[in-house]
Design a protein around this motif. Sequence first.
Motif, PDB file in Angstrom:
ATOM      1  N   SER A   1       1.127  -0.488  -5.285  1.00  0.00           N
ATOM      2  CA  SER A   1      -0.291  -0.253  -4.973  1.00  0.00           C
ATOM      3  C   SER A   1      -1.118  -0.093  -6.245  1.00  0.00           C
ATOM      4  CB  SER A   1      -0.452   0.984  -4.089  1.00  0.00           C
ATOM      5  OG  SER A   1      -0.020   2.153  -4.756  1.00  0.00           O
ATOM      6  N   GLU A   2      -0.488   0.400  -7.318  1.00  0.00           N
ATOM      7  CA  GLU A   2      -1.199   0.548  -8.594  1.00  0.00           C
ATOM      8  C   GLU A   2      -1.611  -0.804  -9.173  1.00  0.00           C
ATOM      9  OE1 GLU A   2       1.531   2.685 -11.002  1.00  0.00           O
ATOM     10  OE2 GLU A   2       1.184   4.612 -10.008  1.00  0.00           O
ATOM     11  N   LEU A   3      -0.913  -1.861  -8.801  1.00  0.00           N
ATOM     12  CA  LEU A   3      -1.218  -3.192  -9.323  1.00  0.00           C
ATOM     13  C   LEU A   3      -2.281  -3.911  -8.500  1.00  0.00           C
ATOM     14  CD1 LEU A   3       2.434  -4.486  -9.941  1.00  0.00           C
ATOM     15  CD2 LEU A   3       0.917  -3.378 -11.582  1.00  0.00           C
TER      16      LEU A   3
ATOM     17  N   THR B   1       4.530  -2.980 -21.145  1.00  0.00           N
ATOM     18  CA  THR B   1       4.151  -3.899 -20.058  1.00  0.00           C
ATOM     19  C   THR B   1       5.357  -4.703 -19.589  1.00  0.00           C
ATOM     20  OG1 THR B   1       1.905  -4.097 -20.934  1.00  0.00           O
ATOM     21  CG2 THR B   1       2.650  -5.836 -19.435  1.00  0.00           C
TER      22      THR B   1
ATOM     23  N   ASP C   1       3.858   3.264  -4.351  1.00  0.00           N
ATOM     24  CA  ASP C   1       2.962   3.538  -5.478  1.00  0.00           C
ATOM     25  C   ASP C   1       3.097   2.509  -6.593  1.00  0.00           C
ATOM     26  OD1 ASP C   1       1.989   5.739  -4.188  1.00  0.00           O
ATOM     27  OD2 ASP C   1       3.261   7.176  -5.241  1.00  0.00           O
ATOM     28  N   MET C   2       4.328   2.121  -6.891  1.00  0.00           N
ATOM     29  CA  MET C   2       4.573   1.181  -7.973  1.00  0.00           C
ATOM     30  C   MET C   2       3.823  -0.132  -7.772  1.00  0.00           C
ATOM     31  SD  MET C   2       8.222  -0.395  -9.248  1.00  0.00           S
ATOM     32  CE  MET C   2       8.977   1.214  -9.433  1.00  0.00           C
TER      33      MET C   2
ATOM     34  N   PHE D   1      -3.101  -8.079  -9.126  1.00  0.00           N
ATOM     35  CA  PHE D   1      -1.662  -8.175  -8.872  1.00  0.00           C
ATOM     36  C   PHE D   1      -1.139  -9.555  -9.240  1.00  0.00           C
ATOM     37  CE2 PHE D   1       1.506  -9.944  -5.942  1.00  0.00           C
ATOM     38  CZ  PHE D   1       2.619  -9.213  -6.340  1.00  0.00           C
TER      39      PHE D   1
ATOM     40  N   ASP E   1      -8.093  -7.704 -14.129  1.00  0.00           N
ATOM     41  CA  ASP E   1      -6.951  -6.997 -13.538  1.00  0.00           C
ATOM     42  C   ASP E   1      -6.683  -7.525 -12.131  1.00  0.00           C
ATOM     43  OD1 ASP E   1      -6.577  -5.420 -15.763  1.00  0.00           O
ATOM     44  OD2 ASP E   1      -7.807  -3.775 -15.000  1.00  0.00           O
TER      45      ASP E   1
ATOM     46  N   GLN F   1      -5.669  -4.706  -6.715  1.00  0.00           N
ATOM     47  CA  GLN F   1      -7.107  -4.448  -6.756  1.00  0.00           C
ATOM     48  C   GLN F   1      -7.703  -4.740  -5.375  1.00  0.00           C
ATOM     49  OE1 GLN F   1      -8.149  -3.148  -9.668  1.00  0.00           O
ATOM     50  NE2 GLN F   1      -6.035  -3.439 -10.387  1.00  0.00           N
TER      51      GLN F   1
ATOM     52  N   ARG G   1       0.824  -1.215   0.000  1.00  0.00           N
ATOM     53  CA  ARG G   1       0.000   0.000   0.000  1.00  0.00           C
ATOM     54  C   ARG G   1       0.857   1.264   0.000  1.00  0.00           C
ATOM     55  NH1 ARG G   1      -4.507  -0.499   4.615  1.00  0.00           N
ATOM     56  NH2 ARG G   1      -2.596  -0.658   5.841  1.00  0.00           N
TER      57      ARG G   1
ATOM     58  N   SER H   1       7.823  -2.476 -17.672  1.00  0.00           N
ATOM     59  CA  SER H   1       7.310  -2.194 -16.327  1.00  0.00           C
ATOM     60  C   SER H   1       7.510  -3.394 -15.408  1.00  0.00           C
ATOM     61  CB  SER H   1       5.819  -1.833 -16.399  1.00  0.00           C
ATOM     62  OG  SER H   1       5.619  -0.682 -17.184  1.00  0.00           O
TER      63      SER H   1
END
Length: 387
Positions: free
Chosen positions: A175-177, A313, A172-173, A290, A288, A179, A169, A316
């Motif tokens: 937490s964006e993944l 993708t 950011d890298m 993680f 979607d 759901q 959490r 990343s």
Amino acid sequence: MADNSFSDGVPSDSLEAAKNASNTEKLTDQVMQNPQVLAALQERLDSVSHTPSSYIETLPKAVKRRINALKQLQVKCAHIEAKFYEEVHDLERKYAALYQPLFDKRREFVTGDAEPTDAESEWHSENEEEDKLAGDMKNKVVIAEKEAAAAAEEPNPRGIPEFWFTIFRNVDMLSELVQEYDEPILKHLQDIKVKFSEPGQPMSFVLEFHFEPNDYFTNSVLTKTYKMKSEPDKADPFSFEGPEIVDCDGCTIDWKKGKNVTVKTIKKKQKHKGRGTVRTITKQVPNDSFFNFFSPLKASGDGESLDEDSEFTLASDFEIGHFFRERIVPRAVLYFTGEAVEDDDNFEEGEEGEEEELEGDEEGEDEDDAEINPKKEPSQPSECKQQ
């Protein structure tokens, strides 16, 4: 009616063209006599003529031959550098074995399998003054705390609850993944380890995600393997800057029935062309999550290039794997508390500030030069430019 399209045997169109050409020549002469226009043209010519490639083209063949010899030496340097990074990888493996007992103890404290001693729990803040004041206040309220403890004992959960989930959490890298439906699964994550390839094996590293028994899948460990290359590209050896991730492999997640969050079931109506009847079918489509992290795209190995979205993708994915290895696993507690996140943010802000400051300085220098010498001579090509 007389034909006026000819004058003395010369077509009027030709006369008009000649007149326009004469006017154009006069205008050109006037423009070329303007010193500001001449200076602008000269500056443009100078910038073109002084590019590194154009400068090299003007050199004698004997000098170009020596430059080619220097390039061969540079290629050999790149291959030596590749060997250096291979030895660095061996050192990483060696020191990973030294770190591991500490990481194992970290896992025990996180999961509650072990309790730290008083000495292991002692930590001094950087701000000693605040600590001293806090200590004085603590002495004053110790009686009140004892009384409060008698009324209601402070909860003492096992280990450090949601340790790794909190890291996800905070970063950011990651937490964006994640759901919302991934969150209860990640709360069962107990440890993340990095394993380096053995001596003599192709360079790689494995991320191991250790989970406690849960209601979602039967795996106790999920793995992601990153394959690396540490050798100059034959087609472009000068682009070599160290080892790079070139491919990755995931693992099969043994989902329990109805618990697979990487797919979702949709209903679709189909109409029969002949009979006109309608039926409803269900099908599973990607979702979607993680946990798609463990089913990565494969880098194209057959010479075919990936499309732009696939390349992004994959890049990343490589970046996330590298971040786990270099930052998250070695400094997990600091990402849990947020201290490492703040350091990363401050570092990024510092870099941006330096870039803006440098840009401002360059603009100022140009203005100063213009004031001192408005007709500054064009600079000569430098011998080299460090990347």
